[in-house]
Design a protein around this motif. Structure first.
Motif, PDB file in Angstrom:
ATOM      1  N   LEU A   1     -11.544 -24.107  34.483  1.00 21.46           N
ATOM      2  CA  LEU A   1     -11.110 -22.938  33.710  1.00 21.46           C
ATOM      3  C   LEU A   1     -10.114 -23.347  32.632  1.00 21.46           C
ATOM      4  O   LEU A   1     -10.168 -22.844  31.500  1.00 21.46           O
ATOM      5  N   VAL A   2      -9.210 -24.257  32.962  1.00 18.81           N
ATOM      6  CA  VAL A   2      -8.238 -24.731  31.975  1.00 18.81           C
ATOM      7  C   VAL A   2      -8.959 -25.434  30.825  1.00 18.81           C
ATOM      8  O   VAL A   2      -8.592 -25.265  29.655  1.00 18.81           O
ATOM      9  N   ALA A   3      -9.988 -26.224  31.139  1.00 16.98           N
ATOM     10  CA  ALA A   3     -10.749 -26.895  30.083  1.00 16.98           C
ATOM     11  C   ALA A   3     -11.402 -25.867  29.163  1.00 16.98           C
ATOM     12  O   ALA A   3     -11.415 -26.035  27.938  1.00 16.98           O
ATOM     13  N   ALA A   4     -11.934 -24.784  29.742  1.00 19.91           N
ATOM     14  CA  ALA A   4     -12.529 -23.723  28.921  1.00 19.91           C
ATOM     15  C   ALA A   4     -11.464 -23.049  28.067  1.00 19.91           C
ATOM     16  O   ALA A   4     -11.681 -22.763  26.882  1.00 19.91           O
ATOM     17  N   ALA A   5     -10.283 -22.789  28.651  1.00 15.58           N
ATOM     18  CA  ALA A   5      -9.195 -22.158  27.904  1.00 15.58           C
ATOM     19  C   ALA A   5      -8.724 -23.058  26.765  1.00 15.58           C
ATOM     20  O   ALA A   5      -8.436 -22.584  25.658  1.00 15.58           O
ATOM     21  N   ASP A   6      -8.652 -24.362  27.011  1.00 18.65           N
ATOM     22  CA  ASP A   6      -8.251 -25.291  25.959  1.00 18.65           C
ATOM     23  C   ASP A   6      -9.277 -25.305  24.828  1.00 18.65           C
ATOM     24  O   ASP A   6      -8.917 -25.401  23.643  1.00 18.65           O
ATOM     25  N   ALA A   7     -10.568 -25.203  25.181  1.00 19.16           N
ATOM     26  CA  ALA A   7     -11.622 -25.173  24.163  1.00 19.16           C
ATOM     27  C   ALA A   7     -11.515 -23.904  23.322  1.00 19.16           C
ATOM     28  O   ALA A   7     -11.709 -23.931  22.105  1.00 19.16           O
ATOM     29  N   VAL A   8     -11.200 -22.780  23.974  1.00 23.26           N
ATOM     30  CA  VAL A   8     -10.995 -21.532  23.248  1.00 23.26           C
ATOM     31  C   VAL A   8      -9.805 -21.659  22.310  1.00 23.26           C
ATOM     32  O   VAL A   8      -9.856 -21.254  21.145  1.00 23.26           O
ATOM     33  N   THR A   9      -8.723 -22.233  22.816  1.00 29.16           N
ATOM     34  CA  THR A   9      -7.530 -22.440  21.988  1.00 29.16           C
ATOM     35  C   THR A   9      -7.871 -23.249  20.742  1.00 29.16           C
ATOM     36  O   THR A   9      -7.484 -22.893  19.627  1.00 29.16           O
ATOM     37  N   ALA A  10      -8.608 -24.338  20.929  1.00 34.27           N
ATOM     38  CA  ALA A  10      -8.962 -25.199  19.805  1.00 34.27           C
ATOM     39  C   ALA A  10      -9.833 -24.472  18.796  1.00 34.27           C
ATOM     40  O   ALA A  10      -9.630 -24.571  17.581  1.00 34.27           O
ATOM     41  N   GLU A  11     -10.812 -23.700  19.278  1.00 30.69           N
ATOM     42  CA  GLU A  11     -11.729 -23.004  18.373  1.00 30.69           C
ATOM     43  C   GLU A  11     -11.024 -21.902  17.592  1.00 30.69           C
ATOM     44  O   GLU A  11     -11.403 -21.585  16.461  1.00 30.69           O
TER      45      GLU A  11
ATOM     46  N   LEU B   1     -16.938 -19.145  28.567  1.00 33.83           N
ATOM     47  CA  LEU B   1     -16.949 -18.628  29.937  1.00 33.83           C
ATOM     48  C   LEU B   1     -18.355 -18.570  30.526  1.00 33.83           C
ATOM     49  O   LEU B   1     -18.519 -18.632  31.752  1.00 33.83           O
ATOM     50  N   GLU B   2     -19.352 -18.443  29.681  1.00 34.72           N
ATOM     51  CA  GLU B   2     -20.727 -18.324  30.186  1.00 34.72           C
ATOM     52  C   GLU B   2     -21.145 -19.504  31.069  1.00 34.72           C
ATOM     53  O   GLU B   2     -21.726 -19.291  32.138  1.00 34.72           O
ATOM     54  N   PRO B   3     -20.859 -20.764  30.674  1.00 32.87           N
ATOM     55  CA  PRO B   3     -21.229 -21.871  31.572  1.00 32.87           C
ATOM     56  C   PRO B   3     -20.507 -21.809  32.918  1.00 32.87           C
ATOM     57  O   PRO B   3     -21.091 -22.154  33.955  1.00 32.87           O
ATOM     58  N   LEU B   4     -19.237 -21.375  32.916  1.00 32.46           N
ATOM     59  CA  LEU B   4     -18.495 -21.252  34.173  1.00 32.46           C
ATOM     60  C   LEU B   4     -19.097 -20.173  35.059  1.00 32.46           C
ATOM     61  O   LEU B   4     -19.238 -20.349  36.272  1.00 32.46           O
ATOM     62  N   ALA B   5     -19.431 -19.040  34.445  1.00 26.18           N
ATOM     63  CA  ALA B   5     -20.021 -17.943  35.210  1.00 26.18           C
ATOM     64  C   ALA B   5     -21.339 -18.370  35.845  1.00 26.18           C
ATOM     65  O   ALA B   5     -21.639 -18.016  36.996  1.00 26.18           O
ATOM     66  N   GLU B   6     -22.116 -19.161  35.106  1.00 31.11           N
ATOM     67  CA  GLU B   6     -23.406 -19.631  35.633  1.00 31.11           C
ATOM     68  C   GLU B   6     -23.200 -20.679  36.724  1.00 31.11           C
ATOM     69  O   GLU B   6     -23.865 -20.653  37.762  1.00 31.11           O
ATOM     70  N   ARG B   7     -22.251 -21.593  36.493  1.00 30.97           N
ATOM     71  CA  ARG B   7     -22.030 -22.681  37.456  1.00 30.97           C
ATOM     72  C   ARG B   7     -21.569 -22.139  38.804  1.00 30.97           C
ATOM     73  O   ARG B   7     -22.032 -22.568  39.861  1.00 30.97           O
ATOM     74  N   TYR B   8     -20.663 -21.174  38.775  1.00 28.55           N
ATOM     75  CA  TYR B   8     -20.082 -20.665  40.011  1.00 28.55           C
ATOM     76  C   TYR B   8     -20.642 -19.308  40.419  1.00 28.55           C
ATOM     77  O   TYR B   8     -20.196 -18.744  41.420  1.00 28.55           O
ATOM     78  N   HIS B   9     -21.598 -18.797  39.661  1.00 27.75           N
ATOM     79  CA  HIS B   9     -22.138 -17.459  39.878  1.00 27.75           C
ATOM     80  C   HIS B   9     -20.974 -16.494  40.104  1.00 27.75           C
ATOM     81  O   HIS B   9     -20.864 -15.818  41.130  1.00 27.75           O
ATOM     82  N   ALA B  10     -20.095 -16.445  39.118  1.00 25.92           N
ATOM     83  CA  ALA B  10     -18.856 -15.676  39.243  1.00 25.92           C
ATOM     84  C   ALA B  10     -18.586 -14.909  37.964  1.00 25.92           C
ATOM     85  O   ALA B  10     -18.917 -15.358  36.861  1.00 25.92           O
ATOM     86  N   THR B  11     -17.983 -13.754  38.119  1.00 26.14           N
ATOM     87  CA  THR B  11     -17.563 -12.961  36.962  1.00 26.14           C
ATOM     88  C   THR B  11     -16.381 -13.641  36.277  1.00 26.14           C
ATOM     89  O   THR B  11     -15.417 -14.050  36.933  1.00 26.14           O
ATOM     90  N   CYS B  12     -16.460 -13.759  34.961  1.00 22.91           N
ATOM     91  CA  CYS B  12     -15.378 -14.333  34.168  1.00 22.91           C
ATOM     92  C   CYS B  12     -14.986 -13.327  33.088  1.00 22.91           C
ATOM     93  O   CYS B  12     -15.846 -12.645  32.529  1.00 22.91           O
ATOM     94  N   THR B  13     -13.707 -13.244  32.795  1.00 24.38           N
ATOM     95  CA  THR B  13     -13.247 -12.296  31.779  1.00 24.38           C
ATOM     96  C   THR B  13     -12.264 -12.957  30.827  1.00 24.38           C
ATOM     97  O   THR B  13     -11.629 -13.966  31.149  1.00 24.38           O
TER      98      THR B  13
END
Length: 315
Positions: A279-289, A93-105
């Motif tokens: 976000l889906v790509a990040a969720a898929d990466a979490v799923t895989a890990e 989530l950290e790269p997404l938060a930085e890219r969009y300057h947005a809170t991610c949870t």
């Protein structure tokens, strides 16, 4: 701010468990536990008997002492996995938060509540408290059953709502089908609605007088109305968006986590699709890990937002 109700009997159960944990594996008898905790022997015996029956404690028949039981091992493993999942989600989530300057949870259902497991908050955004909990009952929690089996959705719908809610089942079914097809959810709320929904999502809503609950319920959108249907979003038109959410899955393909990307402004339909795909790509990466399995395969969605298909019967 309203204070959640506390239960003295429940506190005594927690005190017994905490005391035995602090004993470091040393067994304690009924008299010692009752004396050290300041509770009556009959009350203490009732608590111990129930905890032994549930497997959270064991009773040594030779010494008549009580110690920690095997059910705590399973609970500990589940808790560890939950917090591990939060750590894994944070990295993606950290790269997404930085890219969009947005809170991610990253959050999940823990028992009968929704819990925030981790959060990435850019400087200047309102803080998000890890460990914060919300009741898992309508109108809060649709995204935690959205990508699971229909029986889980129905079980959630059958829970006592925290506020009176209206439900158009036909519209809700359309929302469910489209979010499952897209792989993510897009939620819209007005600023007043967001604040009201946040304030009234807590347990204190149960304590409101019936007339007040009904009035507030009229001000909260019915189930499904806060979710945009992806097929209806004009790619060039701006839509006021609260957040985007996507699921991460467990080993059996069950929905385990929900990742969210806060938007809090109006963006075009095309931009919503881009953020949803990211976000889906990040969720898929979490799923895989986490060793999970995405229903229908593990191939990543392309940037266009087109998705893999779910196997028949998975819903």
């Amino acid at each position: 701010m309203a204070v959640a109700r506390r239960s003295p009997p429940a506190r005594r159960v927690v005190a017994v468990l905490d005391h035995l944990v602090a004993a470091g594996g040393r067994g304690l008898g009924l008299s010692a536990l009752a004396r050290e905790l300041g509770i009556s022997k009959p009350t203490c015996l009732g608590i111990l008997t129930e905890l032994v029956a549930a497997g959270y404690l064991v009773r040594d028949p030779a010494t008549l002492t009580y110690g920690l039981g095997p059910a705590l091992i399973a609970a500990g493993r589940a808790a560890r996995r939950g917090f591990l999942a939060g750590d894994v989600a944070r990295r993606h989530l950290e790269p997404l938060a930085e890219r969009y300057h947005a809170t991610c949870t990253a959050s999940a259902v823990v028992g009968d509540e929704i819990m925030v497991l981790d959060a990435v908050v850019p400087p200047g955004d309102p803080p998000v408290r890890v460990g914060e909990r919300y009741p898992f009952a309508p109108p809060v929690g649709l995204m935690y059953v959205l990508w699971g089996p229909d029986r889980e959705l129905e079980r959630w719908l059958a829970r006592e709502p925290t506020l009176p809610v209206r439900m158009d089942r036909e519209h809700l079914r359309a929302v469910v089908e489209q979010c499952r097809a897209a792989g993510y959810l897009v939620e819209s709320l007005t600023p007043a609605g967001m604040r009201l929904h946040s304030l009234m999502a807590g347990v204190a809503a149960y304590e409101l007088p019936r007339e007040v609950r009904a009035l507030v319920g009229e001000m909260v959108s019915s189930l499904g109305e806060r979710v945009y249907l992806g097929a209806g979003l004009n790619p060039r038109k701006k839509h006021p968006v609260n957040l985007v959410a996507a699921p991460a899955y467990g080993p059996g393909g069950e929905q385990e986590l929900v990742l969210t990307l806060h938007v809090g402004t109006a963006v075009t339909g095309a931009e919503i699709a881009r953020r949803g795909a990211a976000l889906v790509a990040a969720a898929d990466a979490v799923t895989a890990e986490l060793g999970g399995a995405v229903p229908g395969g593990t191939a990543a969605r392309p940037a266009s937002g087109k998705v893999r298909t779910r196997p028949s019967g998975s819903r």
